[in-house]
Design a protein around this motif. Structure first.
Motif, PDB file in Angstrom:
ATOM      1  N   GLY A  28       0.808  -1.215   0.000  1.00  0.00           N
ATOM      2  CA  GLY A  28       0.000   0.000   0.000  1.00  0.00           C
ATOM      3  C   GLY A  28       0.844   1.268   0.000  1.00  0.00           C
ATOM      4  N   PHE A  29       1.913   1.272   0.798  1.00  0.00           N
ATOM      5  CA  PHE A  29       2.797   2.445   0.826  1.00  0.00           C
ATOM      6  C   PHE A  29       3.502   2.633  -0.523  1.00  0.00           C
ATOM      7  N   CYS A  30       3.912   1.534  -1.156  1.00  0.00           N
ATOM      8  CA  CYS A  30       4.517   1.635  -2.498  1.00  0.00           C
ATOM      9  C   CYS A  30       3.513   2.198  -3.490  1.00  0.00           C
ATOM     10  N   ASP A  31       2.276   1.719  -3.419  1.00  0.00           N
ATOM     11  CA  ASP A  31       1.241   2.191  -4.341  1.00  0.00           C
ATOM     12  C   ASP A  31       0.849   3.638  -4.058  1.00  0.00           C
ATOM     13  N   ALA A  32       0.945   4.078  -2.798  1.00  0.00           N
ATOM     14  CA  ALA A  32       0.653   5.477  -2.471  1.00  0.00           C
ATOM     15  C   ALA A  32       1.648   6.399  -3.174  1.00  0.00           C
ATOM     16  N   LYS A  33       2.876   5.954  -3.326  1.00  0.00           N
ATOM     17  CA  LYS A  33       3.875   6.734  -4.078  1.00  0.00           C
ATOM     18  C   LYS A  33       3.463   6.840  -5.544  1.00  0.00           C
ATOM     19  N   LYS A  34       2.863   5.775  -6.078  1.00  0.00           N
ATOM     20  CA  LYS A  34       2.388   5.802  -7.470  1.00  0.00           C
ATOM     21  C   LYS A  34       1.219   6.773  -7.622  1.00  0.00           C
ATOM     22  N   VAL A  35       0.353   6.818  -6.622  1.00  0.00           N
ATOM     23  CA  VAL A  35      -0.753   7.793  -6.632  1.00  0.00           C
ATOM     24  C   VAL A  35      -0.170   9.198  -6.715  1.00  0.00           C
ATOM     25  N   VAL A  59      -2.702   9.426   0.503  1.00  0.00           N
ATOM     26  CA  VAL A  59      -2.445  10.736  -0.122  1.00  0.00           C
ATOM     27  C   VAL A  59      -1.408  11.579   0.615  1.00  0.00           C
ATOM     28  N   GLU A  60      -0.763  11.020   1.637  1.00  0.00           N
ATOM     29  CA  GLU A  60       0.244  11.787   2.383  1.00  0.00           C
ATOM     30  C   GLU A  60       1.402  12.239   1.503  1.00  0.00           C
ATOM     31  N   LYS A  61       1.924  11.349   0.671  1.00  0.00           N
ATOM     32  CA  LYS A  61       3.059  11.691  -0.197  1.00  0.00           C
ATOM     33  C   LYS A  61       2.642  12.784  -1.182  1.00  0.00           C
ATOM     34  N   LEU A  62       1.455  12.665  -1.761  1.00  0.00           N
ATOM     35  CA  LEU A  62       0.946  13.682  -2.677  1.00  0.00           C
ATOM     36  C   LEU A  62       0.837  15.031  -1.966  1.00  0.00           C
ATOM     37  N   ALA A  63       0.300  15.028  -0.751  1.00  0.00           N
ATOM     38  CA  ALA A  63       0.166  16.275   0.019  1.00  0.00           C
ATOM     39  C   ALA A  63       1.538  16.897   0.273  1.00  0.00           C
ATOM     40  N   GLU A  64       2.505  16.056   0.574  1.00  0.00           N
ATOM     41  CA  GLU A  64       3.867  16.545   0.812  1.00  0.00           C
ATOM     42  C   GLU A  64       4.442  17.178  -0.457  1.00  0.00           C
ATOM     43  N   ILE A  65       4.312  16.498  -1.580  1.00  0.00           N
ATOM     44  CA  ILE A  65       4.845  16.995  -2.862  1.00  0.00           C
ATOM     45  C   ILE A  65       4.184  18.323  -3.241  1.00  0.00           C
ATOM     46  N   LYS A  66       2.883  18.422  -3.041  1.00  0.00           N
ATOM     47  CA  LYS A  66       2.115  19.610  -3.451  1.00  0.00           C
ATOM     48  C   LYS A  66       2.066  20.684  -2.356  1.00  0.00           C
ATOM     49  N   SER A  67       2.673  20.413  -1.218  1.00  0.00           N
ATOM     50  CA  SER A  67       2.647  21.346  -0.072  1.00  0.00           C
ATOM     51  C   SER A  67       1.222  21.722   0.320  1.00  0.00           C
ATOM     52  N   LEU A  68       0.384  20.703   0.401  1.00  0.00           N
ATOM     53  CA  LEU A  68      -1.010  20.889   0.791  1.00  0.00           C
ATOM     54  C   LEU A  68      -1.289  20.137   2.086  1.00  0.00           C
ATOM     55  N   THR A  69      -2.192  20.669   2.866  1.00  0.00           N
ATOM     56  CA  THR A  69      -2.650  20.010   4.084  1.00  0.00           C
ATOM     57  C   THR A  69      -3.773  19.052   3.717  1.00  0.00           C
ATOM     58  N   ILE A  70      -3.814  17.910   4.391  1.00  0.00           N
ATOM     59  CA  ILE A  70      -4.927  16.977   4.200  1.00  0.00           C
ATOM     60  C   ILE A  70      -6.055  17.403   5.135  1.00  0.00           C
ATOM     61  N   ASN A  71      -7.184  17.781   4.545  1.00  0.00           N
ATOM     62  CA  ASN A  71      -8.361  18.179   5.314  1.00  0.00           C
ATOM     63  C   ASN A  71      -9.249  16.953   5.513  1.00  0.00           C
ATOM     64  N   VAL A  72      -9.498  16.590   6.741  1.00  0.00           N
ATOM     65  CA  VAL A  72     -10.302  15.402   7.045  1.00  0.00           C
ATOM     66  C   VAL A  72     -11.774  15.783   7.109  1.00  0.00           C
ATOM     67  N   ILE A  73     -12.572  15.026   6.370  1.00  0.00           N
ATOM     68  CA  ILE A  73     -14.032  15.193   6.411  1.00  0.00           C
ATOM     69  C   ILE A  73     -14.626  13.843   6.808  1.00  0.00           C
ATOM     70  N   GLU A  74     -15.252  13.823   7.950  1.00  0.00           N
ATOM     71  CA  GLU A  74     -15.804  12.607   8.555  1.00  0.00           C
ATOM     72  C   GLU A  74     -16.719  11.840   7.605  1.00  0.00           C
ATOM     73  N   ASP A  75     -17.528  12.547   6.844  1.00  0.00           N
ATOM     74  CA  ASP A  75     -18.535  11.876   6.012  1.00  0.00           C
ATOM     75  C   ASP A  75     -17.974  11.175   4.779  1.00  0.00           C
ATOM     76  N   PHE A  76     -16.662  11.243   4.564  1.00  0.00           N
ATOM     77  CA  PHE A  76     -16.044  10.461   3.488  1.00  0.00           C
ATOM     78  C   PHE A  76     -15.492   9.132   4.002  1.00  0.00           C
ATOM     79  N   LYS A  77     -15.825   8.777   5.264  1.00  0.00           N
ATOM     80  CA  LYS A  77     -15.416   7.475   5.788  1.00  0.00           C
ATOM     81  C   LYS A  77     -16.208   6.375   5.087  1.00  0.00           C
ATOM     82  N   GLU A  78     -15.690   5.155   5.156  1.00  0.00           N
ATOM     83  CA  GLU A  78     -16.355   4.035   4.494  1.00  0.00           C
ATOM     84  C   GLU A  78     -17.699   3.768   5.137  1.00  0.00           C
ATOM     85  N   ARG A  79     -18.582   3.207   4.365  1.00  0.00           N
ATOM     86  CA  ARG A  79     -19.893   2.815   4.881  1.00  0.00           C
ATOM     87  C   ARG A  79     -19.708   1.715   5.916  1.00  0.00           C
TER      88      ARG A  79
END
Length: 189
Positions: A28-35, A59-79
């Motif tokens: 999963g961590f390897c694939d997150a780098k691909k994302v 999306v942590e690596k993407l956030a780091e590359i783009k210098s963006l904060t990850i905003n957590v929204i509760e309602d996007f959790k899995e069913r």
């Protein structure tokens, strides 16, 4: 003015009973780098995630590359499928997709989960007109939200998803225009 949503289904995770704290696996961590590499050259304005650790880690690596904060929204959790773990996951999932009103004890029906996800999606669209937004979430919820915009997103579509997977949805205002897989596939619906 178009708004683009990049739905990112989380990468492979290590199974634990702790649904919220379940981490990515080594794969999963390897694939997150691909994302991150698939989206790093796109103009992105915001990254949103489910509160679940595996979605955020995707999306942590993407956030780091783009210098963006990850905003957590509760309602996007899995069913929530059921209060307790189900014995036969595949048949349990088929049952909730067959009847959108059916729910196991302590779980959400497809309709309940879809309503929650669509309200969160509409809020994102309302506050991000003309922007490009990444939403890290989960397979079932992602497809239920997409189904709200086009009926072709169904159980069979969900079954063919990979971990991770990325779909680009285009909107004009709150009006759905199209969806395509980021890997370069043609427009889906």
């Amino acid at each position: 003015m178009n708004t683009t949503i990049y739905f990112v289904r989380h990468a492979h995770s290590i199974y634990t009973p702790d649904e919220e704290g379940r981490p990515l696996s080594d794969k999963g961590f390897c694939d997150a780098k691909k994302v991150a590499s698939m989206l790093e050259n796109r103009e992105l304005h915001s990254i949103i995630s489910s509160p679940y650790k595996r979605a955020q880690q995707t999306v942590e690596k993407l956030a780091e590359i783009k210098s963006l904060t990850i905003n957590v929204i509760e309602d996007f959790k899995e069913r929530r499928l059921a209060e307790e773990a189900v014995e036969h996951f595949d048949s349990a999932i088929k049952a909730v997709w067959k009847d959108e009103l059916f729910a196991y004890e302590g779980g959400e029906s497809n309709l309940e989960a879809q309503r929650r996800g669509v309200l969160a999606m509409e809020n994102v669209l309302e506050h991000n007109r003309g922007k490009n937004i990444v939403i890290a979430t989960h397979g079932n919820l992602m497809v239920l939200i997409m189904k709200h915009y086009h009926n072709q997103f169904d159980y069979d579509f969900w079954k063919q998803l990979t971990m991770p997977d990325i779909y680009q949805l285009t909107f004009q205002g709150n009006q759905y225009v199209e969806a395509k897989r980021v890997s370069g596939a043609d427009v889906l619906f």
